[in-house]
Scaffold this motif. Structure first.
Motif, PDB file in Angstrom:
ATOM      1  N   UNK A  96      40.975  28.093  29.213  1.00 53.16           N
ATOM      2  CA  UNK A  96      39.901  27.743  30.148  1.00 53.16           C
ATOM      3  C   UNK A  96      39.090  28.976  30.525  1.00 53.16           C
ATOM      4  N   UNK A  97      39.397  30.113  29.901  1.00 47.55           N
ATOM      5  CA  UNK A  97      38.698  31.368  30.156  1.00 47.55           C
ATOM      6  C   UNK A  97      38.332  31.995  28.820  1.00 47.55           C
ATOM      7  N   UNK A  98      37.213  32.708  28.785  1.00 42.50           N
ATOM      8  CA  UNK A  98      36.766  33.342  27.548  1.00 42.50           C
ATOM      9  C   UNK A  98      37.014  34.846  27.551  1.00 42.50           C
ATOM     10  N   UNK A  99      37.799  35.349  28.506  1.00 46.73           N
ATOM     11  CA  UNK A  99      38.142  36.770  28.539  1.00 46.73           C
ATOM     12  C   UNK A  99      39.576  36.926  29.028  1.00 46.73           C
ATOM     13  N   UNK A 100      40.125  38.115  28.838  1.00 47.46           N
ATOM     14  CA  UNK A 100      41.571  38.308  28.980  1.00 47.46           C
ATOM     15  C   UNK A 100      42.067  38.247  30.412  1.00 47.46           C
ATOM     16  N   UNK A 101      41.461  39.015  31.317  1.00 47.83           N
ATOM     17  CA  UNK A 101      42.022  39.140  32.667  1.00 47.83           C
ATOM     18  C   UNK A 101      42.125  37.804  33.403  1.00 47.83           C
ATOM     19  N   UNK A 102      41.055  37.003  33.476  1.00 45.93           N
ATOM     20  CA  UNK A 102      41.215  35.706  34.163  1.00 45.93           C
ATOM     21  C   UNK A 102      42.178  34.781  33.439  1.00 45.93           C
ATOM     22  N   UNK A 103      42.217  34.875  32.099  1.00 52.28           N
ATOM     23  CA  UNK A 103      43.134  34.023  31.350  1.00 52.28           C
ATOM     24  C   UNK A 103      44.585  34.341  31.695  1.00 52.28           C
ATOM     25  N   UNK A 104      44.928  35.626  31.746  1.00 56.20           N
ATOM     26  CA  UNK A 104      46.311  35.998  32.080  1.00 56.20           C
ATOM     27  C   UNK A 104      46.658  35.631  33.514  1.00 56.20           C
ATOM     28  N   UNK A 105      45.709  35.806  34.429  1.00 54.04           N
ATOM     29  CA  UNK A 105      45.976  35.411  35.825  1.00 54.04           C
ATOM     30  C   UNK A 105      46.287  33.932  35.903  1.00 54.04           C
ATOM     31  N   UNK A 106      45.485  33.121  35.225  1.00 51.48           N
ATOM     32  CA  UNK A 106      45.727  31.683  35.214  1.00 51.48           C
ATOM     33  C   UNK A 106      47.067  31.350  34.567  1.00 51.48           C
ATOM     34  N   UNK A 107      47.337  32.001  33.450  1.00 50.64           N
ATOM     35  CA  UNK A 107      48.532  31.695  32.679  1.00 50.64           C
ATOM     36  C   UNK A 107      49.808  31.965  33.476  1.00 50.64           C
ATOM     37  N   UNK A 108      49.868  33.119  34.112  1.00 47.76           N
ATOM     38  CA  UNK A 108      51.097  33.501  34.809  1.00 47.76           C
ATOM     39  C   UNK A 108      51.184  32.931  36.216  1.00 47.76           C
ATOM     40  N   UNK A 109      50.054  32.510  36.780  1.00 49.93           N
ATOM     41  CA  UNK A 109      50.059  31.917  38.120  1.00 49.93           C
ATOM     42  C   UNK A 109      49.909  30.403  38.076  1.00 49.93           C
ATOM     43  N   UNK A 110      50.301  29.776  36.955  1.00 50.91           N
ATOM     44  CA  UNK A 110      50.341  28.325  36.844  1.00 50.91           C
ATOM     45  C   UNK A 110      48.979  27.668  37.039  1.00 50.91           C
ATOM     46  N   UNK A 111      47.905  28.398  36.705  1.00 54.82           N
ATOM     47  CA  UNK A 111      46.566  27.846  36.859  1.00 54.82           C
ATOM     48  C   UNK A 111      46.076  27.814  38.283  1.00 54.82           C
ATOM     49  N   UNK A 112      46.799  28.483  39.192  1.00 57.85           N
ATOM     50  CA  UNK A 112      46.430  28.456  40.616  1.00 57.85           C
ATOM     51  C   UNK A 112      46.472  29.856  41.221  1.00 57.85           C
ATOM     52  N   UNK A 113      45.772  30.831  40.596  1.00 57.51           N
ATOM     53  CA  UNK A 113      45.855  32.202  41.111  1.00 57.51           C
ATOM     54  C   UNK A 113      45.227  32.381  42.487  1.00 57.51           C
ATOM     55  N   UNK A 114      44.323  31.475  42.855  1.00 57.93           N
ATOM     56  CA  UNK A 114      43.649  31.607  44.144  1.00 57.93           C
ATOM     57  C   UNK A 114      44.288  30.775  45.243  1.00 57.93           C
ATOM     58  N   UNK A 115      45.418  30.167  44.969  1.00 56.69           N
ATOM     59  CA  UNK A 115      46.066  29.347  45.990  1.00 56.69           C
ATOM     60  C   UNK A 115      46.617  30.234  47.108  1.00 56.69           C
ATOM     61  N   UNK A 116      46.985  29.595  48.196  1.00 51.90           N
ATOM     62  CA  UNK A 116      47.432  30.350  49.377  1.00 51.90           C
ATOM     63  C   UNK A 116      48.738  31.090  49.120  1.00 51.90           C
ATOM     64  N   UNK A 117      49.650  30.488  48.392  1.00 50.82           N
ATOM     65  CA  UNK A 117      50.935  31.097  48.074  1.00 50.82           C
ATOM     66  C   UNK A 117      51.168  31.025  46.554  1.00 50.82           C
ATOM     67  N   UNK A 118      50.415  31.793  45.767  1.00 48.93           N
ATOM     68  CA  UNK A 118      50.557  31.684  44.309  1.00 48.93           C
ATOM     69  C   UNK A 118      51.909  32.205  43.832  1.00 48.93           C
ATOM     70  N   UNK A 119      52.502  31.488  42.909  1.00 46.85           N
ATOM     71  CA  UNK A 119      53.754  31.931  42.289  1.00 46.85           C
ATOM     72  C   UNK A 119      53.440  32.573  40.938  1.00 46.85           C
TER      73      UNK A 119
END
Length: 547
Positions: free
Chosen positions: A277-300
């Motif tokens: 869902x991302x065309x570059x590395x940094x946002x893709x990895x954030x999404x990948x490791x944070x279950x697609x919810x990196x901006x949530x209040x308590x991201x895992x």
């Protein structure tokens, strides 16, 4: 009268020869120092940035004060390039690292004045040798810079043309941001600022990681499978599944992966409809490791959860990126980064990581999660495979003919050849990680392997363009492959045909880890019976997420 004119003419010629000799000496110093620290087209870029100094030497200046200012200015100008070249050469020779690599920046940010003195005391011989090179350059330039043109004598047309070209090329180089930022003054000023920002951010990043570990512990993750477990996650960069023969591509770019699939059958699932869902590395990895919810209040973070549950975690990478290291890699128990040249210029081959993978697999820890971050086919494509190993170079095949019929330019077709050669080498590396995962470890233990790309790549698929592409579907089309030593899916489930989202990959990885925690679910896990697909909101139109 004629003798006086001849004397003046001879004097003018001698002056011109002296100026040319001085310009040549300065040019040789510049070229030598630039070549020491740079290679390829960067040499041309740096020479273009340095060219105005030579033009200044040939510009007539009568005033003694301005002449002295010019002498000092040219000396400082040239010595900036000399210091840049020597510092880069020292780092390359000693550490095989670029100055803007995370290795060098982290070392500089973590060094105080006492440690600097101790370092020089230990490495004084090397420092003395490179300082000698600087001293020689400084002496040559000092003796030459003062011999610039003083009088407005008539110069040959070739000199006028040279000055004009030097000024034009130098102006273009300084107006171009990618070139301008290589100028030693700008580069080292930015480097100094980056080191200070890194030092300032470390405390915050450390707190963020501690908070991630604390959040993971608070949800009490557990491992639901008894016995030894080894899971290998291979994340690659810029791989478009459309260029993999495993996915039906006409060129044989993935013969080893296809052989694995033929041998393993239902143990190995090829996700035929995988998307980032991302065309570059940094946002893709954030999404990948944070279950697609990196901006949530308590991201895992899946690495923090794995550690909290009892896994020993490795992060090994061929990427040199401070943000990735700080946000993800340092959550692991063991961090091993083999590449010390950041960005597109990094030429370290992914195969360098295979020894690291084997060492981690041989580690006696009972439960292991090994993350392998590959360069994949990140531009420049020609750096992603061994020199001379381009079997598609100048080959006229169906792919080449198709690109020509689609109106793709010669340079895009050349990039496609290099990209496919990178894919072929990539196939070797990825297949080796799978082979090592299957072969090494306790035979009675559970093992799993997952492979996917952070984003895709456009190489003449939908447009006459090569590179990252947020504006075409090719920028999001990725491969995803999963293997388990003991499959827990039914062959009739046809999991490989399910559409797959990379930002949900954390849920699938958690399944492979047999992780459960308070609040975990399964409807975003592509292996689960109750998996529920939701199309991502991409910035490009996709006719169908399922072929």
């Amino acid at each position: 009268m004629n003798s006086e004119a001849d004397r003046l003419r001879d004097s003018s010629r001698a002056t011109h020869r002296g100026v040319w000799f001085a310009c040549t000496a300065i040019a040789v110093v510049l070229l030598t120092m630039i070549v020491l620290g740079h290679d390829g087209r960067r040499i041309v870029q740096l020479l273009a940035l340095a060219a105005p100094a030579l033009a200044w030497m040939l510009w007539p200046i009568r005033s003694s004060v301005l002449h002295r200012i010019r002498t000092v200015g040219i000396w400082l100008w040239v010595m900036a390039f000399a210091f840049d070249g020597v510092l880069r050469a020292y780092l390359l020779d000693t550490y095989q690292a670029a100055p803007d690599s995370s290795f060098v920046q982290a070392a500089a940010a973590n060094t105080n004045s006492r440690e600097t003195y101790e370092y020089i005391a230990m490495h004084w011989r090397a420092v003395l040798i490179w300082s000698g090179a600087i001293a020689v350059a400084a002496l040559v330039v000092a003796r030459s810079a003062g011999r610039g043109v003083r009088h407005a004598d008539r110069w040959p047309r070739v000199v006028v043309v040279f000055v004009a070209l030097a000024l034009i090329v130098g102006s273009i180089a300084h107006l171009s941001k990618p070139w301008r930022r290589l100028h030693p003054v700008l580069f080292w000023t930015n480097w100094h600022d980056s080191v200070h920002r890194l030092r300032a951010n470390w405390a915050d990043q450390h707190k963020e990681r501690e908070m991630a570990h604390e959040r993971a512990r608070s949800v009490a993750p557990v491992i639901e499978k008894e016995g030894p477990s080894t899971i290998v996650l291979v994340i690659t960069d810029s791989i478009n599944r459309d260029n993999m023969s495993l996915y039906g591509y006409q060129r044989a770019t993935t013969p080893r992966m296809q052989a694995h699939k033929a041998q393993l059958a239902d143990e190995m699932v090829v996700m035929r409809n995988a998307w980032s869902v991302d065309a570059s590395t940094l946002p893709s990895l954030r999404n990948m490791f944070n279950f697609g919810q990196p901006q949530s209040e308590q991201p895992q973070h899946v690495l923090a959860l794995a550690r909290a549950a009892g896994y020993k975690v490795w992060w090994m990478s061929n990427h040199d990126d401070v943000a990735i290291e700080q946000q993800h890699a340092k959550l692991a128990n063991v961090v091993d980064i083999v590449n010390r040249v950041p960005g597109r210029a990094g030429a370290s081959l992914d195969g360098e990581l295979l020894d690291c993978v084997q060492e981690a697999l041989e580690d006696p820890a009972e439960r292991k999660l090994i993350v392998v971050h590959l360069m994949g086919a990140h531009p420049h494509y020609s750096l992603r495979f061994p020199a001379g190993q381009n079997p598609f170079d100048d080959r006229v095949d169906d792919v080449e003919e198709g690109l020509e019929k689609s109106g793709r330019s010669a340079w895009v077709r050349k990039f496609r050849q290099e990209y496919d050669s990178a894919m072929l080498y990539h196939d070797f590396v990825v297949s080796e990680t799978l082979q090592l995962t299957r072969r090494i470890g306790r035979p009675e233990g559970y093992r799993a392997w997952m492979y996917l790309s952070d984003h895709g790549q456009e190489v003449g698929h939908g447009s006459d363009h090569a590179g990252h592409s947020p504006s075409t579907a090719s920028g999001y089309r990725i491969p995803a492959v999963i293997w388990r030593s003991s499959p827990e899916w039914a062959p009739s489930a046809d999991i490989g045909e399910r559409p797959f989202r990379a930002d949900w990959a954390g849920w699938t990885l958690a399944e492979l880890l047999h992780l459960r925690w308070n609040g975990s679910g399964s409807d975003r896990n592509a292996l689960a019976a109750d998996y529920r697909w939701v199309p991502p909101d991409l910035p490009v139109k996709v006719e169908s997420f399922v072929r």
